[in-house]
Write a protein that holds these residues in place. Sequence first.
Motif, PDB file in Angstrom:
ATOM      1  N   CYS A   1      42.818  33.598  19.055  1.00  0.00           N
ATOM      2  CA  CYS A   1      42.715  33.807  20.502  1.00  0.00           C
ATOM      3  C   CYS A   1      41.502  33.060  21.027  1.00  0.00           C
TER       4      CYS A   1
ATOM      5  N   HIS B   1      47.427  40.554  26.796  1.00  0.00           N
ATOM      6  CA  HIS B   1      46.226  40.328  27.618  1.00  0.00           C
ATOM      7  C   HIS B   1      46.393  40.922  29.017  1.00  0.00           C
TER       8      HIS B   1
ATOM      9  N   HIS C   1      51.711  37.838  22.678  1.00  0.00           N
ATOM     10  CA  HIS C   1      50.242  37.828  22.593  1.00  0.00           C
ATOM     11  C   HIS C   1      49.630  37.785  23.999  1.00  0.00           C
ATOM     12  N   GLU C   2      50.190  36.919  24.856  1.00  0.00           N
ATOM     13  CA  GLU C   2      49.616  36.747  26.202  1.00  0.00           C
ATOM     14  C   GLU C   2      49.902  37.959  27.089  1.00  0.00           C
TER      15      GLU C   2
ATOM     16  N   GLN D   1      41.877  35.788  30.935  1.00  0.00           N
ATOM     17  CA  GLN D   1      40.978  34.987  30.096  1.00  0.00           C
ATOM     18  C   GLN D   1      40.164  33.980  30.894  1.00  0.00           C
TER      19      GLN D   1
HETATM   20 ZN    ZN Z   1      44.538  35.651  23.338  1.00  0.00          ZN
END
Ligand code: ZN
Length: 185
Positions: free
Chosen positions: A100, A146, A142-143, A50
């Motif tokens: 997010c 990614h 969730h991470e 991210q």
């Molecule tokens: Zn996220």
Amino acid sequence: MIYPIVGYGSPVLRKIAEPIDKDYPDLKQLVDDMYETMYAADGVGLAAPQIGLSIRVVVTGYPLYDEQTKTYGNIPIEHTLINPEILESVGEKKYYNEGCLSIPDVHEDVLRPEGIVLHWFDADWNEHTEEIHGMFARVAQHEIDHLDGKVFTDRLSPLRRTMIKRKLADVAAGKVRTLYRMKRP
Ligand code: ZN
């Protein structure tokens, strides 16, 4: 240093991130910068892709909920997850409303296991294998998505995905306003 957040539509969010080793240059600084970036954007978790880095590093930080006083504490619970690996799912799957930083203005209920057995290294390169639950397990899953090139909207039903299609297209086109700085795709 606060990094701009990479938005939905950027290829780096679709790549499988690489594991790092102990000698990764300036790892401590990177981790500090990731916390700073996350808090500046009011996030509870941030994965390195991210901020445009395709490596397996995650930070999480969220206030602890006190069941007795029904309030959130002031000091965030922080975890640095390096090369995290989910070994097992534990308990029932539950829905929880996720958002997010890479997909502003989209909040959807996502079904995930309530607990997981997680293996990771922290920033001091201590090794951990723990069964985790609740908010930590939710944010970690969730991470880690990614790191595997996935985002939470991939996990929605086809109907929900159709309903947010326009919003996702807007984010991918950079047509979104945020209080934090974003790196346009
Ligand atoms: Zn996220």
